[in-house]
Design a protein around this motif. Structure first.
Motif, PDB file in Angstrom:
ATOM      1  N   MET A   1     119.678  15.631  36.670  1.00 23.39           N
ATOM      2  CA  MET A   1     118.975  16.018  37.883  1.00 23.39           C
ATOM      3  C   MET A   1     119.176  17.489  38.204  1.00 23.39           C
ATOM      4  SD  MET A   1     119.657  12.676  40.306  1.00 23.39           S
ATOM      5  CE  MET A   1     118.450  13.138  41.533  1.00 23.39           C
ATOM      6  N   SER A   2     120.232  18.062  37.665  1.00 25.73           N
ATOM      7  CA  SER A   2     120.532  19.466  37.950  1.00 25.73           C
ATOM      8  C   SER A   2     119.552  20.429  37.294  1.00 25.73           C
ATOM      9  CB  SER A   2     121.958  19.803  37.489  1.00 25.73           C
ATOM     10  OG  SER A   2     122.887  18.974  38.135  1.00 25.73           O
ATOM     11  N   SER A   3     118.774  19.970  36.319  1.00 29.16           N
ATOM     12  CA  SER A   3     117.806  20.883  35.717  1.00 29.16           C
ATOM     13  C   SER A   3     116.710  21.266  36.707  1.00 29.16           C
ATOM     14  CB  SER A   3     117.188  20.264  34.462  1.00 29.16           C
ATOM     15  OG  SER A   3     116.382  19.154  34.775  1.00 29.16           O
ATOM     16  N   ALA A   4     116.576  20.495  37.793  1.00 30.89           N
ATOM     17  CA  ALA A   4     115.659  20.898  38.867  1.00 30.89           C
ATOM     18  C   ALA A   4     116.114  22.212  39.474  1.00 30.89           C
ATOM     19  CB  ALA A   4     115.596  19.813  39.937  1.00 30.89           C
ATOM     20  N   THR A   5     117.429  22.391  39.603  1.00 25.63           N
ATOM     21  CA  THR A   5     117.979  23.646  40.109  1.00 25.63           C
ATOM     22  C   THR A   5     117.586  24.800  39.208  1.00 25.63           C
ATOM     23  OG1 THR A   5     119.906  22.329  40.769  1.00 25.63           O
ATOM     24  CG2 THR A   5     120.086  24.715  41.007  1.00 25.63           C
ATOM     25  N   GLU A   6     117.627  24.539  37.890  1.00 22.57           N
ATOM     26  CA  GLU A   6     117.289  25.571  36.924  1.00 22.57           C
ATOM     27  C   GLU A   6     115.825  25.989  37.050  1.00 22.57           C
ATOM     28  OE1 GLU A   6     118.738  26.366  32.352  1.00 22.57           O
ATOM     29  OE2 GLU A   6     118.303  24.342  32.994  1.00 22.57           O
ATOM     30  N   LYS A 169     111.911  15.215  44.489  1.00 18.80           N
ATOM     31  CA  LYS A 169     110.903  14.802  43.518  1.00 18.80           C
ATOM     32  C   LYS A 169     111.169  15.416  42.150  1.00 18.80           C
ATOM     33  CE  LYS A 169     106.775  16.440  44.075  1.00 18.80           C
ATOM     34  NZ  LYS A 169     105.410  16.668  44.624  1.00 18.80           N
ATOM     35  N   LEU A 170     111.459  16.722  42.128  1.00 18.88           N
ATOM     36  CA  LEU A 170     111.730  17.387  40.855  1.00 18.88           C
ATOM     37  C   LEU A 170     113.059  16.922  40.269  1.00 18.88           C
ATOM     38  CD1 LEU A 170     110.630  19.425  38.837  1.00 18.88           C
ATOM     39  CD2 LEU A 170     111.792  21.240  40.099  1.00 18.88           C
ATOM     40  N   SER A 171     114.037  16.660  41.131  1.00 18.67           N
ATOM     41  CA  SER A 171     115.342  16.179  40.655  1.00 18.67           C
ATOM     42  C   SER A 171     115.219  14.811  40.009  1.00 18.67           C
ATOM     43  CB  SER A 171     116.340  16.110  41.821  1.00 18.67           C
ATOM     44  OG  SER A 171     116.620  17.392  42.331  1.00 18.67           O
ATOM     45  N   ILE A 172     114.413  13.939  40.609  1.00 21.57           N
ATOM     46  CA  ILE A 172     114.234  12.596  40.040  1.00 21.57           C
ATOM     47  C   ILE A 172     113.564  12.676  38.680  1.00 21.57           C
ATOM     48  CG2 ILE A 172     112.991  10.419  40.324  1.00 21.57           C
ATOM     49  CD1 ILE A 172     113.484  10.671  43.328  1.00 21.57           C
ATOM     50  N   GLY A 175     116.038  14.096  36.294  1.00 15.49           N
ATOM     51  CA  GLY A 175     117.061  13.113  35.959  1.00 15.49           C
ATOM     52  C   GLY A 175     116.554  12.066  34.997  1.00 15.49           C
ATOM     53  N   VAL A 176     115.335  11.589  35.231  1.00 13.32           N
ATOM     54  CA  VAL A 176     114.748  10.600  34.329  1.00 13.32           C
ATOM     55  C   VAL A 176     114.584  11.193  32.936  1.00 13.32           C
ATOM     56  CG1 VAL A 176     112.666   9.266  33.842  1.00 13.32           C
ATOM     57  CG2 VAL A 176     113.579   9.325  36.156  1.00 13.32           C
ATOM     58  N   MET A 177     114.116  12.434  32.872  1.00 15.57           N
ATOM     59  CA  MET A 177     113.899  13.095  31.582  1.00 15.57           C
ATOM     60  C   MET A 177     115.188  13.179  30.765  1.00 15.57           C
ATOM     61  SD  MET A 177     112.746  17.025  30.770  1.00 15.57           S
ATOM     62  CE  MET A 177     114.420  17.655  30.588  1.00 15.57           C
ATOM     63  N   VAL A 178     116.249  13.685  31.397  1.00 15.41           N
ATOM     64  CA  VAL A 178     117.500  13.902  30.680  1.00 15.41           C
ATOM     65  C   VAL A 178     118.233  12.583  30.423  1.00 15.41           C
ATOM     66  CG1 VAL A 178     119.738  15.062  30.737  1.00 15.41           C
ATOM     67  CG2 VAL A 178     117.715  16.237  31.602  1.00 15.41           C
ATOM     68  N   CYS A 179     118.251  11.700  31.429  1.00 12.58           N
ATOM     69  CA  CYS A 179     118.974  10.436  31.278  1.00 12.58           C
ATOM     70  C   CYS A 179     118.381   9.566  30.178  1.00 12.58           C
ATOM     71  CB  CYS A 179     118.971   9.669  32.598  1.00 12.58           C
ATOM     72  SG  CYS A 179     120.088  10.355  33.833  1.00 12.58           S
ATOM     73  N   GLN A 315     109.031  18.359  33.883  1.00 10.45           N
ATOM     74  CA  GLN A 315     109.990  17.295  33.599  1.00 10.45           C
ATOM     75  C   GLN A 315     109.366  15.912  33.649  1.00 10.45           C
ATOM     76  OE1 GLN A 315     110.631  20.021  35.441  1.00 10.45           O
ATOM     77  NE2 GLN A 315     112.802  20.430  35.655  1.00 10.45           N
ATOM     78  N   GLY A 316     108.417  15.699  34.570  1.00 11.74           N
ATOM     79  CA  GLY A 316     107.769  14.398  34.676  1.00 11.74           C
ATOM     80  C   GLY A 316     107.016  14.028  33.407  1.00 11.74           C
ATOM     81  N   THR A 317     106.336  15.021  32.817  1.00 17.93           N
ATOM     82  CA  THR A 317     105.607  14.778  31.569  1.00 17.93           C
ATOM     83  C   THR A 317     106.557  14.423  30.434  1.00 17.93           C
ATOM     84  OG1 THR A 317     103.892  16.345  32.243  1.00 17.93           O
ATOM     85  CG2 THR A 317     104.009  15.807  29.907  1.00 17.93           C
ATOM     86  N   VAL A 318     107.660  15.173  30.339  1.00 17.44           N
ATOM     87  CA  VAL A 318     108.631  14.919  29.271  1.00 17.44           C
ATOM     88  C   VAL A 318     109.301  13.564  29.469  1.00 17.44           C
ATOM     89  CG1 VAL A 318     110.714  15.777  28.127  1.00 17.44           C
ATOM     90  CG2 VAL A 318     109.014  17.389  28.974  1.00 17.44           C
ATOM     91  N   ALA A 319     109.503  13.148  30.721  1.00 16.64           N
ATOM     92  CA  ALA A 319     110.095  11.831  30.979  1.00 16.64           C
ATOM     93  C   ALA A 319     109.215  10.724  30.400  1.00 16.64           C
ATOM     94  CB  ALA A 319     110.281  11.629  32.483  1.00 16.64           C
ATOM     95  N   ILE A 320     107.907  10.851  30.569  1.00 17.67           N
ATOM     96  CA  ILE A 320     106.982   9.858  30.019  1.00 17.67           C
ATOM     97  C   ILE A 320     107.038   9.876  28.493  1.00 17.67           C
ATOM     98  CG2 ILE A 320     104.549   9.205  29.818  1.00 17.67           C
ATOM     99  CD1 ILE A 320     104.146  10.385  32.631  1.00 17.67           C
ATOM    100  N   VAL A 321     107.106  11.070  27.912  1.00 15.53           N
ATOM    101  CA  VAL A 321     107.213  11.208  26.456  1.00 15.53           C
ATOM    102  C   VAL A 321     108.486  10.531  25.958  1.00 15.53           C
ATOM    103  CG1 VAL A 321     107.515  12.844  24.546  1.00 15.53           C
ATOM    104  CG2 VAL A 321     105.841  13.323  26.347  1.00 15.53           C
TER     105      VAL A 321
END
Length: 409
Positions: A1-6, A169-172, A175-179, A315-321
């Motif tokens: 979720m911290s990548s939202a900070t980035e 929203k961006l953190s979620i 987080g989904v992407m990385v997790c 991140q949302g797109t990559v999470a789906i991928v």
């Protein structure tokens, strides 16, 4: 979720909206702290949960003890990862590097004392990990609060509690992407625990994953570089520079990946003796060495592409991928090869490799087809400035109230 900070700090820095970076950091602390607290039951009830999943009793018992020691480490991530993203976004990588190096040396010394001198075993190793990791966080706090980030840190403010939804929203999605990537490996290790010789299977799998993790740390640096450069250039409104940065970082990462790929092919069996003296485990690792080599090669590709996606806020797109590639292709294929085709650990690894390969190809296609000029219009200096103003400078009623009430503590 911290990548939202980035993403947020990188684009704010590129747009020269420096005051927003400290606010974004505090908002990330709030979101991550609440999330970590919600996750606590998983750490307290690890043993019964693993028993419920049918894991071997001795493995579940040890995992339960380890999980309790990991709770301080969990809260360390709330601050260490977000501050690291915050500092990297403003090109203060050297500070992060020195603090990490100092923490690493401290960790080695404490591990030697606790594990070998005091003979505390696993508890000693985990205690050393917690102490050394928090020492780095304390160093980061001193650096920020001591006035070395004058433009981006203006003190604690109530504005951090206003307009949280964009960060949540961006953190979620982050987080989904990385997790999904991290859980992918964990699920495969869990599946290895159901094999006939589970101890050897998990040992061999864990050794290979550790080797991958060592090499992945190098690639993780390129992930951070890709994220920072892309987000900064998008914030500045320079699509050409963003695309040039992608090409340079990706080509450099692949060159390093090829070097480690060759080393792994040459020394595939000997690497296992860094971790174990058991011939049965070494044979299992040797049997996986070719697959391990190609995993290392792919490690040099998909992290950079993930970094590009994070920098662009995709991140949302990559999470789906990740869902499709890992959990629709990788894990089912690994289960079939391991338990139906009786390839066991090798089957799991082939499934994992196919998932990562598919992900890399899809991310390459997304990066190639992305309209970067359009991304500049969305995240460019004027667009970011308008967006940040709307989020935090009072165009919304809640934002106005929070900013009028903001206090530097």
């Amino acid at each position: 979720m911290s990548s939202a900070t980035e993403t947020l700090c990188g684009q704010a820095f590129g747009a020269k909206q420096y005051h927003m970076m400290g606010i974004y950091l505090q908002r990330s602390w709030i979101v991550d702290f609440i999330t970590a607290t919600i996750m606590l039951p998983l750490f307290f009830f690890t043993t019964p949960l693993l028993n419920l999943l049918g894991e071997q009793a001795d493995i579940a018992a040890v995992a339960g003890k380890i999980s309790l020691w990991c709770i301080p480490f969990l809260y360390n991530f709330v601050f260490s990862l977000t501050i690291q993203m915050y500092l990297q976004a403003q090109l203060k990588n050297l500070v992060v590097g020195w603090l990490s190096a100092t923490s690493f040396v401290f960790h080695v010394v404490l591990s030697w004392i606790f594990v070998y001198k005091l003979e505390w075993g696993i508890a000693g190793a985990l205690a050393a990990m917690n102490i050394s990791s928090w020492s780095a966080v304390i160093g980061m706090f001193v650096y920020i609060f001591g006035g070395w980030c004058p433009n981006t840190w203006k003190g604690f403010t109530l504005a951090a509690f206003a307009d949280m939804w964009p960060v949540i929203k961006l953190s979620i999605s982050s987080g989904v992407m990385v997790c999904l990537e991290l859980w992918y490996n964990s699920i495969l290790v869990l599946l290895a625990g159901y094999m006939e010789n589970a101890t050897v299977a998990i040992s061999a799998f864990s050794i290979c994953l550790n080797i991958c993790a060592w090499e992945f740390m190098v690639c993780l640096g390129f992930l951070a570089a890709a994220c920072v450069r892309v987000s900064n250039e998008l914030g500045r409104g320079n699509a050409k520079a963003a695309k040039f940065a992608m090409k340079v970082i990706l080509s450099t990462s692949i060159a390093i990946g090829v070097f480690f790929w060759i080393l792994c092919l040459i020394f595939g069996r000997k690497i296992s003796y860094l971790f174990t003296n058991e011939e049965e485990v070494a044979d299992a690792v040797s049997d996986l060495s070719v697959l391990l080599a190609f995993s290392i090669l792919l490690n040099s590709i998909y992290p950079v592409l993930s970094g590009v996606a994070v920098g662009a806020g995709l991140q949302g797109t990559v999470a789906i991928v990740n869902i499709c590639c890992y959990y629709v292709i990788g894990i089912p294929l690994g289960v079939v090869l391991a338990y139906v085709a009786h390839l066991e650990v090798k089957g799991l690894w082939i499934g994992m490799l196919c998932g990562v390969l598919t992900q890399s190809l899809v991310l390459l296609y997304i990066t190639w087809k992305t309209d970067w000029e359009g991304q500049v219009l969305k995240y460019g200096s004027e667009g970011v400035e308008d967006e940040l103003d709307e989020v935090s400078l009072g165009f919304s009623e809640s934002g106005l109230r929070a900013n009028l009430a903001s206090l530097s503590l």
